[in-house]
Enzyme design. Structure first.
Site, PDB file in Angstrom:
ATOM      1  CB  ILE A  45      36.528  32.299  36.158  1.00  9.83           C
ATOM      2  CG1 ILE A  45      35.499  31.571  37.240  1.00  9.83           C
ATOM      3  CG2 ILE A  45      36.356  33.724  36.487  1.00  9.83           C
ATOM      4  CD1 ILE A  45      35.977  32.036  38.688  1.00  9.83           C
ATOM      5  CD  GLU A  47      37.745  37.805  44.775  1.00 10.57           C
ATOM      6  OE1 GLU A  47      38.722  38.253  43.557  1.00 10.57           O
ATOM      7  OE2 GLU A  47      37.847  36.973  45.123  1.00 10.57           O
TER       8      GLU A  47
HETATM    9 MO1  MOS Z   1      38.272  34.218  44.067  1.00  4.52          MO
HETATM   10  S1  MOS Z   1      37.544  33.674  45.944  1.00  4.52           S
HETATM   11  O1  MOS Z   1      39.733  34.545  44.555  1.00  4.52           O
HETATM   12  O2  MOS Z   1      37.961  32.988  42.959  1.00  4.52           O
END
Ligand code: MOS
Length: 757
Positions: free
Chosen positions: A473, A714
């Site tokens: 990501i 997170e």
């Molecule tokens: Mo995160 S909100 O699980 O991409």
């Protein structure tokens, strides 16, 4: 940055590669512009799609006039509900399978449920032509009253759902010595990754190739297959790089099906890039939430009750539950705990996960309330947390796999200089004479592992190749996977080729939940070991091998080569084994089963942290700045402290945005998310960045995997907004129970807590 545990971990045999601050292996690709993001794929014959979006928030389409749009230059087709072709709703599926938040396929019917819902899509030779045509489509509507009201308490649709419960909060609240009761409100927040959502769809000979902005290519394939009515093996989803997603790209959104359907209809590759403005409408958001928090404590500060009743908005169509009680059940020791959740229907696009869903807004409320309780108790807020530390996860009765929240608090307090805090509001000044506010919060986030597979190849040229249908990501997955392979095989990181982001590869974890690293660890190590096993076997068979005829059990694999156990040290590199075997390479597969959702799992797995915030306040001009954040994170062993630190710093900046700036506003008349641009939706930028001090405790969590890694995507955001709000109270005397904290909130007299009589 690394704590004392680093040495301890090294003593138990973790290599020199794990835990080393390794630069991103994909860095050069990104800085030279050669990393291919979804919208970078230009296929031969590519055409462009642009959606027409509803300009009402509730009602129905009464007519679509295509006469002008159809004749415009370059236009190939315009699709509406009448001719888009077959698109289906996905069937209900178990958790983490066929995940989709907006379940209605695009252009299903004429009903309009939110502003910005797709009502048509124009396809043309260029993007500009497609956009011009889409905007020339004339839609007439029959409008009904919409509801985008942000007041949610009392407008829930269901009987509140009990999320977690122990003891009896009603009785405990009644009899408590010290009580606190208040409502905390957080606004709709929109994910704003710099990379826009995009789909490049190609349909050929019955097969779809979809270049997508996806945090979960395997799920995206399964969902799109279901929506398109195609067999899953006829759909391939590719996401080589992501310009982040923050959860907004976890599950597919309607534009993906639109692009794929247009491609099928026209037999041409189709590119659809969602505009920034549309990203506020139809690709999810963190919902608006109201949370009532009731706390009760003894006069010495022992918690006797925690009750959290939350209501989050969701769309007309879908039930998105924010799960605000995520951390409430286990973060503190407390005999009576009740969390209830409810949904309020609004004419908005369907909400979705946004970085730390549930826990992040939940902890803003709970940790603000804890600060208010500390004030009532006249107790230091750090002390209040320390004395309510649980021995085990009291919501499940399970032991924590590894929990060092107390150390996060004490290390953070030490680094921040908390001992110098004067609790009197507005009493502290910095060297420039600005009023200082110091606040803190504790935090937690889920740690788990989900199913993963991977395949590792060792090659004759001395390189290794790992393939896995996971994604990066942007947080550094390519790099930590290369580190894992290097650690296990002895191949240097720069000689490990990592191939990710393709649903045709062995199924990898989603890039979500901060679970990718922990989930990948066992699968990647298993795959590497299985490739090593094949090398050792080959060494016993190859002509010319010094180990020919030996048993595999007599040999070992060390630093990239095979040698005899207790032998003279003669080592044959795997490259030489392969040369002697006349093989280009050998592959090994690895597979691991997750522990996510496994109630039999003997441990409670979570990450923890402490956030300390400093704000400066100039009452004369009502200027508030976040000047300093000290964050201490207990998220297992840091496989790569460099990328991990980067994750925490980014999350802290996002926390500044959450506390001070971010809110999607729905215009009353139209129901439109009205500040739908980066000019009007304010995110924290460099000028808003405080000084950030990141510390990792670095205690390996070997109960989760053999490298002891949890995840850091997170946890860095959790607690930040509360720490800032608590600092603001300390500076100004104003308690911010509504985010973002605005100047006007600080000008008024402190509000009394609402009453619930
Ligand atoms: Mo995160 S909100 O699980 O991409």
């Amino acid at each position: 940055m690394l704590g004392p545990q680093k040495e301890a971990a090294e003593q138990i045999g973790i290599s020199k590669i794990i835990g080393v601050a390794t630069p991103r292996v994909d860095g050069p690709l990104k800085t030279t512009g050669s990393a291919m993001y979804a919208s970078d794929f230009h296929l031969p014959g590519l055409v462009y799609a642009w959606p027409t979006t509803a300009t009402i928030a509730s009602g129905s389409v009464t007519g679509i006039d295509l006469s002008t749009a159809k004749g415009m230059p370059g236009v190939l087709a315009i699709y509406t509900h009448e001719n888009i072709g077959p698109l289906y709703r996905t069937p209900p599926a178990p958790v983490l399978s066929l995940m989709i938040d907006e379940t209605r396929p695009p252009l299903e019917d004429t009903t309009i449920r939110y502003y910005g819902q797709y009502v048509a899509v124009a396809v043309a030779e260029t993007m500009e032509q497609a956009r011009a045509a889409a905007e020339a489509v004339k839609v007439t509507y029959s409008k009904t009253a919409h509801n985008t009201d942000v007041h949610l308490i009392g407008s829930g649709v269901n009987t509140p759902k009990e999320v977690t419960k122990r003891g009896n909060t009603t009785d405990a609240l009644k009899s408590a010595a010290i009580k606190h009761d208040a409502i905390y409100s957080t606004p709709t927040e929109t994910h704003n990754p710099i990379e826009l959502h995009a789909s490049v769809a190609s349909y050929k000979d019955g097969k779809f190739t979809l270049y997508e902005t996806s945090q979960a290519v395997g799920n995206h394939r399964d969902v799109l297959a279901a929506v398109l009515g195609a067999p899953p093996d006829s759909v391939q989803v590719i996401t080589r790089f992501l310009g982040s997603g923050f959860g907004g790209k976890l599950w597919p959104w309607p534009h993906s099906a639109l692009a794929a359907s247009c491609s099928r209809n026209l037999n041409r590759p189709v590119k659809l890039v969602v505009s920034r403005s549309m990203m506020f409408q139809s690709v999810g958001h963190r919902p608006a939430i109201d949370q009532r928090i009731q706390l009760a404590a003894t006069s010495t500060g022992k918690l006797t009750a925690i009750q959290q009743d939350y209501v989050n908005h969701t769309s007309v169509q879908d039930d998105y539950d924010e799960g605000c009680g995520e951390a409430t059940g286990f973060i503190y020791s407390c005999p009576n705990v009740l969390v209830t959740g409810n949904l309020a229907r609004r004419n908005v696009g369907t909400p979705t996960s946004m970085r730390g869903p549930g826990a992040v807004p939940g902890l803003y409320a709970l940790e603000s309330a804890m600060d208010e309780l500390a004030l009532k108790l006249e107790m230091d807020p750090v002390e209040l947390r320390l004395i309510n530390e649980p021995e085990m996860d009291e919501s499940t009765g399970k032991p924590f796999s590894s929990r060092h929240l107390k150390e996060c608090l004490s290390v953070g307090a030490e680094k921040f200089g908390w001992a110098k805090r004067n609790p009197t509001v507005g009493s502290m000044k910095n060297a420039d004479g600005l009023t200082l506010g110091w606040g803190m919060a504790a935090c937690s986030w889920i740690a788990t592992r989900i199913d993963a597979e991977a395949s590792v190849e060792l090659r004759q040229d001395g390189t290794a190749r790992i393939v896995c249908g996971a994604q990066d990501i942007g947080g550094g997955t390519y790099t930590v996977i290369a580190q894992m392979v290097a650690h296990e095989t002895g191949v240097p990181v720069r000689r490990v080729e990592v191939v990710l982001g393709d649903s045709s590869l062995p199924p990898g974890p989603i890039s979500g939940g901060s679970w990718a690293t922990a989930s990948l660890t066992p699968a990647v190590l298993d795959a590497a070991r299985s490739a090593i096993k094949a090398i050792v076997l080959a060494a016993t068979k190859a002509n010319g091998s010094p180990f020919k005829g030996k048993q595999e059990s007599e040999l070992e694999f060390v630093d990239g080569g095979v040698r005899g156990k207790g032998g003279d040290g003669t080592t044959l590199s795997f490259s030489d084994v392969l040369k002697l075997s006349k093989a280009k390479g050998v592959s090994g597969s690895g597979k691991s089963q997750g522990v996510f959702g496994d109630n039999q799992s003997p441990y409670s797995f979570h990450s923890y942290g402490a956030q300390f915030a400093e704000v400066t306040w100039q009452p004369e001009i009502a200027r508030l700045r976040v000047s300093r954040i000290v964050t201490v994170i207990d998220a297992g062993r840091m496989l790569n402290p460099r990328t991990a630190k980067n994750q925490i710093e980014g999350a802290v900046v996002m926390g500044v945005g959450m506390a001070m700036l971010e809110a999607t506003e729905y215009e009353e008349r139209s129901g439109a998310p009205i500040n739908s641009s980066l000019a009007d939706y304010i995110v924290a930028v460099s000028a808003d960045c405080p000084q950030i001090d990141v510390t990792f405790l670095d205690y390996p969590d070997f109960k989760l995997n053999s490298l002891g890694a949890r995840g850091v995507g997170e946890i860095g955001l959790a607690g930040v907004a509360a720490a800032i709000a608590n600092a603001v109270q300390h500076a100004t005397g104003v308690r911010a129970r509504r985010l973002p904290i605005r100047i006007e909130d600080l000008l008024s007299a402190p509000e009394p807590s609402p009453s619930f009589a």
